[in-house]
Design a protein around this motif. Sequence first.
Motif, PDB file in Angstrom:
ATOM      1  N   SER A   1       6.410 -16.093  12.028  1.00 43.00           N
ATOM      2  CA  SER A   1       6.280 -17.229  11.092  1.00 43.00           C
ATOM      3  C   SER A   1       5.246 -16.998   9.861  1.00 43.00           C
ATOM      4  O   SER A   1       5.081 -17.796   9.013  1.00 43.00           O
ATOM      5  CB  SER A   1       5.557 -18.752  11.817  1.00 43.00           C
ATOM      6  N   ALA A   2       4.538 -15.816  10.097  1.00 48.93           N
ATOM      7  CA  ALA A   2       3.621 -15.385   8.849  1.00 48.93           C
ATOM      8  C   ALA A   2       3.345 -14.057   9.055  1.00 48.93           C
ATOM      9  O   ALA A   2       3.525 -13.048   9.948  1.00 48.93           O
ATOM     10  CB  ALA A   2       2.272 -16.098   9.227  1.00 48.93           C
ATOM     11  N   SER A   3       2.762 -13.458   7.730  1.00 45.56           N
ATOM     12  CA  SER A   3       2.598 -11.945   7.549  1.00 45.56           C
ATOM     13  C   SER A   3       1.230 -11.956   6.898  1.00 45.56           C
ATOM     14  O   SER A   3       0.977 -12.675   5.883  1.00 45.56           O
ATOM     15  CB  SER A   3       3.802 -11.282   6.830  1.00 45.56           C
TER      16      SER A   3
ATOM     17  N   LEU B   1      -6.734  -9.351   1.096  1.00 43.45           N
ATOM     18  CA  LEU B   1      -5.507  -9.599   1.889  1.00 43.45           C
ATOM     19  C   LEU B   1      -4.700 -11.021   1.863  1.00 43.45           C
ATOM     20  O   LEU B   1      -5.654 -11.978   1.309  1.00 43.45           O
ATOM     21  CB  LEU B   1      -5.812  -9.753   3.443  1.00 43.45           C
ATOM     22  N   CYS B   2      -3.270 -10.930   1.778  1.00 45.50           N
ATOM     23  CA  CYS B   2      -2.786 -12.123   1.502  1.00 45.50           C
ATOM     24  C   CYS B   2      -2.057 -12.811   2.789  1.00 45.50           C
ATOM     25  O   CYS B   2      -1.304 -11.713   3.411  1.00 45.50           O
ATOM     26  CB  CYS B   2      -1.696 -11.918   0.446  1.00 45.50           C
ATOM     27  N   LEU B   3      -2.305 -13.900   3.080  1.00 46.96           N
ATOM     28  CA  LEU B   3      -1.452 -14.623   4.167  1.00 46.96           C
ATOM     29  C   LEU B   3      -0.360 -15.315   3.848  1.00 46.96           C
ATOM     30  O   LEU B   3      -0.375 -16.203   2.841  1.00 46.96           O
ATOM     31  CB  LEU B   3      -2.125 -15.309   4.849  1.00 46.96           C
TER      32      LEU B   3
ATOM     33  N   SER C   1       6.695 -24.511   7.653  1.00 42.65           N
ATOM     34  CA  SER C   1       5.992 -25.491   8.433  1.00 42.65           C
ATOM     35  C   SER C   1       4.919 -24.598   9.271  1.00 42.65           C
ATOM     36  O   SER C   1       5.032 -23.279   9.627  1.00 42.65           O
ATOM     37  CB  SER C   1       6.989 -26.159   9.458  1.00 42.65           C
ATOM     38  N   LEU C   2       3.798 -25.144   9.694  1.00 41.04           N
ATOM     39  CA  LEU C   2       2.650 -24.708  10.376  1.00 41.04           C
ATOM     40  C   LEU C   2       2.905 -24.798  11.937  1.00 41.04           C
ATOM     41  O   LEU C   2       3.223 -25.926  12.489  1.00 41.04           O
ATOM     42  CB  LEU C   2       1.257 -25.031  10.069  1.00 41.04           C
ATOM     43  N   ASN C   3       2.781 -23.751  12.622  1.00 40.29           N
ATOM     44  CA  ASN C   3       2.705 -23.890  13.991  1.00 40.29           C
ATOM     45  C   ASN C   3       1.817 -22.799  14.664  1.00 40.29           C
ATOM     46  O   ASN C   3       0.790 -22.269  13.937  1.00 40.29           O
ATOM     47  CB  ASN C   3       4.208 -23.341  14.764  1.00 40.29           C
ATOM     48  N   LEU C   4       1.835 -22.490  16.044  1.00 35.95           N
ATOM     49  CA  LEU C   4       1.006 -21.548  16.714  1.00 35.95           C
ATOM     50  C   LEU C   4       0.964 -20.225  16.317  1.00 35.95           C
ATOM     51  O   LEU C   4      -0.094 -19.455  16.117  1.00 35.95           O
ATOM     52  CB  LEU C   4       1.136 -21.571  18.212  1.00 35.95           C
ATOM     53  N   TRP C   5       2.311 -19.771  15.909  1.00 33.20           N
ATOM     54  CA  TRP C   5       2.062 -18.608  15.162  1.00 33.20           C
ATOM     55  C   TRP C   5       1.590 -18.497  13.961  1.00 33.20           C
ATOM     56  O   TRP C   5       0.840 -17.372  13.652  1.00 33.20           O
ATOM     57  CB  TRP C   5       3.802 -17.922  14.813  1.00 33.20           C
ATOM     58  N   THR C   6       1.671 -19.472  13.230  1.00 37.94           N
ATOM     59  CA  THR C   6       0.911 -19.421  11.822  1.00 37.94           C
ATOM     60  C   THR C   6      -0.623 -19.367  12.021  1.00 37.94           C
ATOM     61  O   THR C   6      -1.457 -18.680  11.547  1.00 37.94           O
ATOM     62  CB  THR C   6       1.037 -20.479  10.997  1.00 37.94           C
ATOM     63  N   LEU C   7      -1.081 -20.376  12.949  1.00 37.26           N
ATOM     64  CA  LEU C   7      -2.423 -20.358  13.220  1.00 37.26           C
ATOM     65  C   LEU C   7      -2.805 -19.183  13.908  1.00 37.26           C
ATOM     66  O   LEU C   7      -3.933 -18.595  13.443  1.00 37.26           O
ATOM     67  CB  LEU C   7      -2.677 -21.739  14.334  1.00 37.26           C
ATOM     68  N   GLY C   8      -1.936 -18.592  14.645  1.00 36.06           N
ATOM     69  CA  GLY C   8      -2.602 -17.211  15.374  1.00 36.06           C
ATOM     70  C   GLY C   8      -2.663 -16.150  14.142  1.00 36.06           C
ATOM     71  O   GLY C   8      -3.529 -15.380  14.348  1.00 36.06           O
ATOM     72  N   MET C   9      -1.759 -16.054  13.172  1.00 39.45           N
ATOM     73  CA  MET C   9      -2.056 -15.095  12.025  1.00 39.45           C
ATOM     74  C   MET C   9      -3.008 -15.241  11.248  1.00 39.45           C
ATOM     75  O   MET C   9      -3.963 -14.594  10.622  1.00 39.45           O
ATOM     76  CB  MET C   9      -0.866 -15.180  11.134  1.00 39.45           C
TER      77      MET C   9
ATOM     78  N   GLU D   1       4.542  -2.114   3.451  1.00 41.37           N
ATOM     79  CA  GLU D   1       4.720  -2.842   4.778  1.00 41.37           C
ATOM     80  C   GLU D   1       3.630  -3.758   5.097  1.00 41.37           C
ATOM     81  O   GLU D   1       2.550  -3.740   4.672  1.00 41.37           O
ATOM     82  CB  GLU D   1       4.840  -1.678   6.049  1.00 41.37           C
ATOM     83  N   PRO D   2       3.930  -5.014   5.938  1.00 42.42           N
ATOM     84  CA  PRO D   2       2.831  -5.760   6.165  1.00 42.42           C
ATOM     85  C   PRO D   2       1.707  -5.239   6.832  1.00 42.42           C
ATOM     86  O   PRO D   2       2.098  -4.410   7.906  1.00 42.42           O
ATOM     87  CB  PRO D   2       3.647  -6.876   6.852  1.00 42.42           C
ATOM     88  N   VAL D   3       0.668  -5.495   6.989  1.00 47.75           N
ATOM     89  CA  VAL D   3      -0.527  -5.137   7.696  1.00 47.75           C
ATOM     90  C   VAL D   3      -0.326  -5.831   9.191  1.00 47.75           C
ATOM     91  O   VAL D   3      -0.529  -5.047  10.184  1.00 47.75           O
ATOM     92  CB  VAL D   3      -1.893  -5.708   7.089  1.00 47.75           C
ATOM     93  N   ALA D   4       0.091  -7.233   9.091  1.00 44.42           N
ATOM     94  CA  ALA D   4       0.515  -7.558  10.551  1.00 44.42           C
ATOM     95  C   ALA D   4       1.610  -8.654  10.324  1.00 44.42           C
ATOM     96  O   ALA D   4       1.826  -9.123   9.143  1.00 44.42           O
ATOM     97  CB  ALA D   4      -0.649  -8.419  10.945  1.00 44.42           C
TER      98      ALA D   4
END
Length: 776
Positions: free
Chosen positions: A464-466, A475-477, A485-493, A457-460
């Motif tokens: 848009s990202a895990s 850890l792998c992003l 594409s990159l957005n605020l969800w991606t930056l947040g992760m 299971e993903p750590v988080a």
Amino acid sequence: MTLIEKVAVIGAGVMGAGIAAQVANAGIEVLLFDRPQSDDDDRSAIARGAVNSLLKSNPAALMSKRNARLITPVNTEDDLDKLDACDWIIEAIIEDVGIKQGLYRQLDEHRKKGSVVSSNTSTLRRQDLVEGMPAEFCQDFLISHFFNPPRYMRLLELVGGEETSNDLMSRVENFCDTRLGKGVVRCKDTPGFIANRIGIFWLQCAVVEAIDQGISIEVADAVIGRPFGIPKTGVFALLDMVGLDLMPHVLSSMAKYLEADDPFHKIYQEPSLIKNMIKEGYTGRKGKGGFYRLKPDNPDKVKEAIDLATGTYSKASRPKVAIVKKAGHKNPRKVLEDNSPAGRYAWSVMSETLSYAASLVPQVSEDIGAIDEAMRLGYNWKYGPFELLDQIGTAWFTEKLSDSGQSVPEFLVKAGSNGFYKIRQGRREYLSSTGTYSPIKSRPGVLKFEDVKACNEPVAKNPSASLWDIGDGVLCLEFHSKMNSLNLWTLGMMIKATTIIKESDYKALVVYNDGSNFSVGANIGLMAFAAKVWAFPFIDYMVRRGQDTYKTLKFAPFPVVSAPSGLALGGACELLLHSDAVQAHAETYTGLVEVGVGIIPGWGGCKELLCRWALAKDGPKGPMPPVSKVFELVGLAQVAKSAEEARDMKVLRSSDGISMNRDRLLADAKAKALELAENYTVPVPVEITLPGESGAVALNLAVEGFRKSGKATPHDVVVSAALSEVLSGGNTDMTQKVSEEDLLALERKAFHALCRHPDTLLRVNHMLKTGKPLRN
């Protein structure tokens, strides 16, 4: 095990030259042979011409034009004595057993003992090629079937014989895997091996059924394509790419060697329509056109499609097939259940193809994973036939076959409702030909991300990202938004990842995904929407958030390693520039392309690339030359067409790694991250000297000259002026130092001004609508 340090390729045609180019891409010397010219001044002119063509080819066969220096053009009359220095000799000549054997006897006289000899044949059996040849030659002989073009098509089918040692097979397999970047599939010595055995059956079945059922080629390509994870070329556009004139030769060879009871014979025919097309020069893209063509003598490049019943062309349509729209590309079973003409066509083609694949186990391979890999890598299917059957549902598929009066392969019965793949005790297993499940074994040095995800299971996670734990404290992003594409969800992760690692026992972060493209960059659709409703503070926030996030990654107390493959553009390229290290797949295409939509890099890309050029020991010296170079790279939106070219652009450093094999990328990136983590030190912010206003003036004068000559548009001038101010350091001079923070502030100022410009918004909207840049 003898290493392969020098290679010879016999035959400088398109295929042979392409193989030689890929060997050179691996940094290996290669002799490229062809027949001699009668001209005494250059007896090797044919091979030399092939090398010159490689330098001009599009798509490029060479990852760097420098690699051409590793290819030596020679000829088969004067230079065969040079074979005694070669460890592997690859034959790539006409598909004729007699001609090939005549060449083999010549090669055997000159090659060194123990050197490998192989044929690039796509259809001929090994047993026929070695018949009557000396025993020692037979021991060293293989089939090594590359797919065209050799640089880009990852599949290599390897066929040995009973007398072939495992040492020889492993030597070639390891070289092709690690050095040439190939997905090597060992095949049995059967006609067409694996990929073409199934792929040619699929193509032929699709053509015959479309003609018999009166299905247009546009509908056929739509229904056989994306719903099944098959490229949008479908069938007919793919045949145009391959060349219609090649198909009769391949089909006749398959018919000659396949057993009389093989299902291929039921669909083997050459429709009169295709015979006439070939006769008239409609052989596909390399000819006057094929099933599709551009309307003759029409400057607007109108695309036309042929009517399979009449042979006449008319404007090609983009059919809206209802069931395709409903099923999308995630539910192939819906298409097969549909009773419309399109649905019935899909069932007739895919049921026969998937049944055929199941009937070939264990004839072509004991391992269904090898069969699936062959179709993924050789025909660009997203899923192999057995993976596709699991998605469809093996029990449902078997029942429908039976209800339709079609034969049900024994191996399909063995799968039952359990399917061909399963996860047990955290390990992926496959159904063997005996009906039992066996663990899937990865090659040493390979870490499959799909295996990590299937068993954990993903750590988080967010939309848009895990974050995934890939073992050993790494850890792998993963990005998984549309086109990554990159957005605020991606930056947040990214920020979440730094927090988790700092507060735990994790040692490093790898940024990686299994997508065909690493990332196309920041989501400009968000910018377009914000500008449309005058929400410019939101755009300003996104720019600063991106800068702050990348700065956090760069100065984090642990190493960050990015592992791109495919496109890594704009904001994704900026991520590479801020990483401690990059482990790139050789086929990485990266660059700062923001000027195409009327803006400049705003997440620190200008700053990082400029600092790299300014501080490079092998770069141009003085304040102005690095500025001019980066202005050229960013202002022309240059994109590296390989990881090697990215090194030339300094998007990759000399210390960054390049993985030739895509399957090894994640493991290589993880190893690099662990290596950096051992004695990691946080990088120190740098300061550089820039020319200031005088430098900007010089750059702007050059752009104005381009505008006057018609090479730059009015908005190009506006964007270039903003870029020149950033790269020149703004209000500074050569007596002062400019910090990273100073450059980030200049980026924000320029970005804010440009995103409010109406011509920028026109460019953004045009790109979103058409996918192409607007020259305004």
